[in-house]
Design a protein around this motif. Structure first.
Motif, PDB file in Angstrom:
ATOM      1  N   ALA A   6      46.224  41.746  51.169  1.00 26.71           N
ATOM      2  CA  ALA A   6      44.931  41.976  50.566  1.00 26.71           C
ATOM      3  C   ALA A   6      45.036  41.394  49.391  1.00 26.71           C
ATOM      4  CB  ALA A   6      44.671  43.228  50.598  1.00 26.71           C
ATOM      5  N   GLU A   7      46.139  41.254  48.650  1.00 25.66           N
ATOM      6  CA  GLU A   7      45.797  40.609  47.284  1.00 25.66           C
ATOM      7  C   GLU A   7      45.866  39.196  47.208  1.00 25.66           C
ATOM      8  OE1 GLU A   7      48.041  42.810  48.275  1.00 25.66           O
ATOM      9  OE2 GLU A   7      50.271  42.132  47.899  1.00 25.66           O
ATOM     10  N   THR A   8      46.399  38.625  48.378  1.00 22.82           N
ATOM     11  CA  THR A   8      46.182  36.917  48.712  1.00 22.82           C
ATOM     12  C   THR A   8      44.873  36.564  49.075  1.00 22.82           C
ATOM     13  OG1 THR A   8      48.705  37.131  49.375  1.00 22.82           O
ATOM     14  CG2 THR A   8      47.357  35.139  49.980  1.00 22.82           C
ATOM     15  N   LEU A   9      44.403  37.424  50.121  1.00 21.89           N
ATOM     16  CA  LEU A   9      42.993  37.160  50.658  1.00 21.89           C
ATOM     17  C   LEU A   9      41.917  37.354  49.207  1.00 21.89           C
ATOM     18  CD1 LEU A   9      43.113  38.865  54.107  1.00 21.89           C
ATOM     19  CD2 LEU A   9      42.978  36.331  53.573  1.00 21.89           C
ATOM     20  N   PHE A  10      42.333  38.359  48.700  1.00 17.10           N
ATOM     21  CA  PHE A  10      41.067  38.741  47.815  1.00 17.10           C
ATOM     22  C   PHE A  10      41.672  38.518  46.044  1.00 17.10           C
ATOM     23  CE2 PHE A  10      40.451  40.857  51.693  1.00 17.10           C
ATOM     24  CZ  PHE A  10      39.241  40.316  52.003  1.00 17.10           C
ATOM     25  N   PRO A  11      41.735  37.451  45.731  1.00 14.98           N
ATOM     26  CA  PRO A  11      42.389  37.468  44.255  1.00 14.98           C
ATOM     27  C   PRO A  11      41.465  37.799  43.149  1.00 14.98           C
ATOM     28  CG  PRO A  11      41.977  35.186  44.986  1.00 14.98           C
ATOM     29  CD  PRO A  11      42.034  36.207  46.367  1.00 14.98           C
ATOM     30  N   VAL A  12      41.609  38.288  42.053  1.00 12.61           N
ATOM     31  CA  VAL A  12      40.848  38.559  41.087  1.00 12.61           C
ATOM     32  C   VAL A  12      40.160  36.887  40.310  1.00 12.61           C
ATOM     33  CG1 VAL A  12      40.506  39.649  38.835  1.00 12.61           C
ATOM     34  CG2 VAL A  12      41.486  40.820  40.493  1.00 12.61           C
ATOM     35  N   ILE A  13      39.142  36.578  40.399  1.00 17.17           N
ATOM     36  CA  ILE A  13      38.615  35.419  40.125  1.00 17.17           C
ATOM     37  C   ILE A  13      37.918  35.471  38.807  1.00 17.17           C
ATOM     38  CG2 ILE A  13      37.609  33.292  40.878  1.00 17.17           C
ATOM     39  CD1 ILE A  13      38.347  33.870  43.560  1.00 17.17           C
ATOM     40  N   GLY A  14      38.455  35.382  37.729  1.00 15.70           N
ATOM     41  CA  GLY A  14      37.474  34.975  36.403  1.00 15.70           C
ATOM     42  C   GLY A  14      36.726  36.715  36.147  1.00 15.70           C
ATOM     43  N   ASP A  15      36.167  36.560  35.290  1.00 20.15           N
ATOM     44  CA  ASP A  15      35.521  38.006  34.515  1.00 20.15           C
ATOM     45  C   ASP A  15      34.622  38.391  35.442  1.00 20.15           C
ATOM     46  OD1 ASP A  15      36.010  36.933  31.032  1.00 20.15           O
ATOM     47  OD2 ASP A  15      37.224  37.953  32.332  1.00 20.15           O
ATOM     48  N   SER A  16      33.747  37.300  36.118  1.00 17.55           N
ATOM     49  CA  SER A  16      32.704  37.916  36.838  1.00 17.55           C
ATOM     50  C   SER A  16      33.149  38.683  38.035  1.00 17.55           C
ATOM     51  CB  SER A  16      31.992  36.600  37.665  1.00 17.55           C
ATOM     52  OG  SER A  16      32.944  35.735  38.593  1.00 17.55           O
ATOM     53  N   MET A  17      34.518  38.732  38.525  1.00 15.48           N
ATOM     54  CA  MET A  17      34.992  39.852  39.511  1.00 15.48           C
ATOM     55  C   MET A  17      35.351  41.075  39.134  1.00 15.48           C
ATOM     56  SD  MET A  17      34.536  37.581  41.648  1.00 15.48           S
ATOM     57  CE  MET A  17      34.967  38.317  43.177  1.00 15.48           C
ATOM     58  N   ALA A  18      35.017  41.355  37.712  1.00 18.40           N
ATOM     59  CA  ALA A  18      35.491  42.576  37.403  1.00 18.40           C
ATOM     60  C   ALA A  18      34.822  43.673  37.950  1.00 18.40           C
ATOM     61  CB  ALA A  18      35.462  42.688  35.898  1.00 18.40           C
ATOM     62  N   LYS A  19      35.205  44.883  38.151  1.00 22.95           N
ATOM     63  CA  LYS A  19      34.203  46.046  38.429  1.00 22.95           C
ATOM     64  C   LYS A  19      33.483  46.111  37.606  1.00 22.95           C
ATOM     65  CE  LYS A  19      38.153  48.682  40.736  1.00 22.95           C
ATOM     66  NZ  LYS A  19      38.678  49.871  41.082  1.00 22.95           N
ATOM     67  N   LYS A  20      32.173  46.609  38.226  1.00 24.48           N
ATOM     68  CA  LYS A  20      30.921  46.857  37.477  1.00 24.48           C
ATOM     69  C   LYS A  20      30.335  48.143  37.841  1.00 24.48           C
ATOM     70  CE  LYS A  20      29.248  41.975  38.278  1.00 24.48           C
ATOM     71  NZ  LYS A  20      30.427  41.607  39.276  1.00 24.48           N
ATOM     72  N   LYS A  21      29.704  48.718  36.755  1.00 24.73           N
ATOM     73  CA  LYS A  21      28.867  50.128  37.015  1.00 24.73           C
ATOM     74  C   LYS A  21      27.430  49.609  37.084  1.00 24.73           C
ATOM     75  CE  LYS A  21      32.285  52.633  34.095  1.00 24.73           C
ATOM     76  NZ  LYS A  21      32.328  53.390  33.016  1.00 24.73           N
ATOM     77  N   ILE A 140      34.496  41.320  56.144  1.00 25.10           N
ATOM     78  CA  ILE A 140      35.835  41.793  55.766  1.00 25.10           C
ATOM     79  C   ILE A 140      35.998  42.943  56.238  1.00 25.10           C
ATOM     80  CG2 ILE A 140      37.175  42.277  53.547  1.00 25.10           C
ATOM     81  CD1 ILE A 140      35.071  40.626  52.064  1.00 25.10           C
ATOM     82  N   LEU A 141      37.083  43.298  56.952  1.00 25.14           N
ATOM     83  CA  LEU A 141      37.496  44.473  57.754  1.00 25.14           C
ATOM     84  C   LEU A 141      38.516  45.141  56.980  1.00 25.14           C
ATOM     85  CD1 LEU A 141      37.184  45.930  60.609  1.00 25.14           C
ATOM     86  CD2 LEU A 141      39.136  44.456  61.334  1.00 25.14           C
ATOM     87  N   ILE A 165      36.072  36.411  60.366  1.00 28.18           N
ATOM     88  CA  ILE A 165      36.583  37.921  60.073  1.00 28.18           C
ATOM     89  C   ILE A 165      38.024  37.737  59.199  1.00 28.18           C
ATOM     90  CG2 ILE A 165      37.053  40.154  60.803  1.00 28.18           C
ATOM     91  CD1 ILE A 165      35.860  39.686  63.397  1.00 28.18           C
ATOM     92  N   GLN A 166      37.966  38.445  58.033  1.00 27.69           N
ATOM     93  CA  GLN A 166      38.921  38.500  57.480  1.00 27.69           C
ATOM     94  C   GLN A 166      39.515  39.903  57.305  1.00 27.69           C
ATOM     95  OE1 GLN A 166      40.604  35.508  54.734  1.00 27.69           O
ATOM     96  NE2 GLN A 166      38.672  34.241  55.134  1.00 27.69           N
ATOM     97  N   ALA A 167      40.754  40.160  56.898  1.00 22.65           N
ATOM     98  CA  ALA A 167      41.285  41.641  56.746  1.00 22.65           C
ATOM     99  C   ALA A 167      41.648  41.972  55.470  1.00 22.65           C
ATOM    100  CB  ALA A 167      42.254  42.015  57.953  1.00 22.65           C
ATOM    101  N   ALA A 168      41.559  43.182  54.875  1.00 25.80           N
ATOM    102  CA  ALA A 168      42.030  43.784  53.634  1.00 25.80           C
ATOM    103  C   ALA A 168      42.786  45.049  54.020  1.00 25.80           C
ATOM    104  CB  ALA A 168      41.041  43.821  52.486  1.00 25.80           C
ATOM    105  N   ALA A 169      44.101  45.225  53.826  1.00 27.29           N
ATOM    106  CA  ALA A 169      44.670  46.443  53.957  1.00 27.29           C
ATOM    107  C   ALA A 169      44.312  47.273  52.616  1.00 27.29           C
ATOM    108  CB  ALA A 169      46.111  46.162  54.112  1.00 27.29           C
TER     109      ALA A 169
END
Length: 203
Positions: A6-21, A140-141, A165-169
């Motif tokens: 999952a970490e390869t398929l879904f890298p953190v990309i810039g500040d815009s990808m940070a978690k939001k409230k 995203i599965l 379809i891409q998978a994330a563990a």
């Protein structure tokens, strides 16, 4: 079939990808597109259900990990909405409904439920009916690490070539003996020698 972590398929990309409230409704979401995903398509994050309770009352850590990964990907703007899929083969309450209760960070309007499936194949068949109505073409599965390969194979077979379809563990890593047992059960399910619903009860 090899599956990237999952970490390869879904890298953190810039500040815009940070978690939001307090995320905006889905119509205002700016969704990040994975390579190969069509910019014209909506993206669904499908979270597969599993046995929801251990010892009859405690919420399964495996189910919590799947919901947590789905919620994380939603908050990082990888999808327009979450689809929780899972009926009630193990308890009186559908797995999808239990998963919804574990995702308070996601706006209710961005959660879709499929509450009748009893196996991974039924997860795929019934989810496809919902997503066709919603005009989704990219998926995203989300499932447990030991389940990724078989789930991805089934979903690609059921959904066909018109869907990407891409998978994330999930971050589910139980004791070694449990991991080994689950892999044995997965191999038995993949063999098609026994109905999947029979094997669900032991794995």
């Amino acid at each position: 079939m090899s599956v990237e972590p999952a970490e390869t398929l879904f890298p953190v990309i810039g500040d815009s990808m940070a978690k939001k409230k307090g995320k905006a409704p889905s119509r205002e979401k700016s969704v990040f597109r994975l390579p190969g995903f069509d910019p014209a398509h909506h993206i669904a994050i499908i979270v597969l259900g599993c046995k929801p309770y251990i010892k009859g009352k405690e919420i399964s850590p495996e189910l919590q990990a799947r919901v947590g990964k789905g919620g994380e990907l939603y908050q990082r703007d990888f999808g327009d909405f979450l689809l929780f899929t899972g009926g009630s083969p193990f308890s009186g309450m559908p797995e999808a409904l239990i998963m919804k209760s574990l995702a308070p960070m996601v706006p209710r309007e961005d959660i879709v439920l499929e509450m009748h499936s009893r196996s991974t194949r039924e997860n795929a068949v019934l989810s496809k009916r919902i997503l066709l109505r919603k005009g989704v073409g990219d998926i995203i599965l989300v499932t447990s690490p030991y389940h990724v390969q078989r789930a991805l194979s089934i979903f690609k077979e059921v959904f066909g070539d018109n869907f990407r379809i891409q998978a994330a563990a999930s971050d589910y890593y139980p004791a070694l003996r449990i991991r080994l047992w689950k892999r044995i059960v997965e191999a038995a399910k993949s063999s098609h020698l026994f109905p999947e619903r029979w094997l669900q009860r032991v794995g």
